[in-house]
Design a protein around this motif. Structure first.
Motif, PDB file in Angstrom:
ATOM      1  N   TRP A   1      46.902  65.467 -85.577  1.00 18.02           N
ATOM      2  CA  TRP A   1      45.624  66.097 -85.252  1.00 18.02           C
ATOM      3  C   TRP A   1      44.839  65.209 -84.296  1.00 18.02           C
ATOM      4  O   TRP A   1      44.536  64.067 -84.607  1.00 18.02           O
ATOM      5  CB  TRP A   1      44.825  66.353 -86.528  1.00 18.02           C
TER       6      TRP A   1
ATOM      7  N   THR B   1      32.282  68.008 -91.595  1.00 17.13           N
ATOM      8  CA  THR B   1      32.043  69.060 -90.605  1.00 17.13           C
ATOM      9  C   THR B   1      33.099  70.157 -90.699  1.00 17.13           C
ATOM     10  O   THR B   1      32.827  71.287 -90.345  1.00 17.13           O
ATOM     11  CB  THR B   1      32.052  68.497 -89.186  1.00 17.13           C
ATOM     12  N   GLN B   2      34.282  69.803 -91.143  1.00 14.64           N
ATOM     13  CA  GLN B   2      35.359  70.788 -91.223  1.00 14.64           C
ATOM     14  C   GLN B   2      36.519  70.227 -92.034  1.00 14.64           C
ATOM     15  O   GLN B   2      36.613  69.038 -92.267  1.00 14.64           O
ATOM     16  CB  GLN B   2      35.857  71.157 -89.822  1.00 14.64           C
ATOM     17  N   ARG B   3      37.401  71.116 -92.452  1.00 11.16           N
ATOM     18  CA  ARG B   3      38.674  70.747 -93.047  1.00 11.16           C
ATOM     19  C   ARG B   3      39.733  71.345 -92.135  1.00 11.16           C
ATOM     20  O   ARG B   3      39.641  72.518 -91.757  1.00 11.16           O
ATOM     21  CB  ARG B   3      38.845  71.311 -94.458  1.00 11.16           C
ATOM     22  N   VAL B   4      40.711  70.561 -91.776  1.00 12.08           N
ATOM     23  CA  VAL B   4      41.742  71.001 -90.850  1.00 12.08           C
ATOM     24  C   VAL B   4      43.037  71.159 -91.621  1.00 12.08           C
ATOM     25  O   VAL B   4      43.432  70.267 -92.377  1.00 12.08           O
ATOM     26  CB  VAL B   4      41.936  69.983 -89.707  1.00 12.08           C
TER      27      VAL B   4
ATOM     28  N   ASP C   1      40.389  65.722 -93.573  1.00 12.81           N
ATOM     29  CA  ASP C   1      38.949  65.797 -93.785  1.00 12.81           C
ATOM     30  C   ASP C   1      38.248  65.483 -92.465  1.00 12.81           C
ATOM     31  O   ASP C   1      38.400  64.403 -91.918  1.00 12.81           O
ATOM     32  CB  ASP C   1      38.541  64.788 -94.859  1.00 12.81           C
ATOM     33  N   GLY C   2      37.482  66.426 -91.958  1.00 10.80           N
ATOM     34  CA  GLY C   2      36.700  66.237 -90.740  1.00 10.80           C
ATOM     35  C   GLY C   2      35.345  65.617 -91.030  1.00 10.80           C
ATOM     36  O   GLY C   2      34.385  65.876 -90.315  1.00 10.80           O
TER      37      GLY C   2
ATOM     38  N   THR D   1      39.637  66.365 -83.060  1.00 14.77           N
ATOM     39  CA  THR D   1      38.363  65.664 -83.177  1.00 14.77           C
ATOM     40  C   THR D   1      38.675  64.185 -83.317  1.00 14.77           C
ATOM     41  O   THR D   1      39.817  63.790 -83.570  1.00 14.77           O
ATOM     42  CB  THR D   1      37.553  66.121 -84.412  1.00 14.77           C
TER      43      THR D   1
ATOM     44  N   ASN E   1      37.807  61.736 -88.300  1.00 16.84           N
ATOM     45  CA  ASN E   1      38.691  62.270 -89.337  1.00 16.84           C
ATOM     46  C   ASN E   1      38.862  61.237 -90.432  1.00 16.84           C
ATOM     47  O   ASN E   1      38.633  60.052 -90.229  1.00 16.84           O
ATOM     48  CB  ASN E   1      40.064  62.590 -88.729  1.00 16.84           C
TER      49      ASN E   1
END
Length: 110
Positions: free
Chosen positions: A76, A104-107, A100-101, A79, A82
């Motif tokens: 990944w 802000t996000q989970r990828v 784990d972002g 971003t 992470n």
């Protein structure tokens, strides 16, 4: 595993942290980890708070008896903030990575 490269300007090694290992099928072990090795400029200080580090998620695979490892490949790079990659084998040789972002996000990468 190989040691990370050294930044010639600072003399510091780039970081690799929060490894997560999984045995894939009945074969090799794969390891996902955060790294700043592909970052331009000096590596982050290892004492820097996680949310202030720049990193991508990489992956290596054992090739023989845990003594040799594949070259790292990116999982990944979408971003640069992470943390804590996890690996799950859904079926033999079908591995999912969850990253784990940092709030802000989970990828989810397959």
């Amino acid at each position: 595993m190989n040691a990370s490269r050294i930044d010639p300007a600072s003399g510091r090694r780039y970081n690799a942290y929060v490894p997560h290992a999984i045995r894939v099928g009945n074969g090799p072990v794969g390891v996902a980890f955060c790294t700043d090795e592909d970052k331009a400029g000096p590596p982050d200080l290892s004492s820097a708070p996680v949310d202030q580090r720049s990193c991508h998620v990489g992956f290596v695979l054992t090739t023989t008896h845990f003594e040799t490892w594949s070259a790292p490949s990116p999982i990944w790079t979408g971003t640069s903030r992470n943390h804590t990659p996890g690996l799950f084998e859904r079926a033999p040789n079908d591995v999912i990575a969850l990253i784990d972002g940092l709030g802000t996000q989970r990828v989810l990468v397959r």
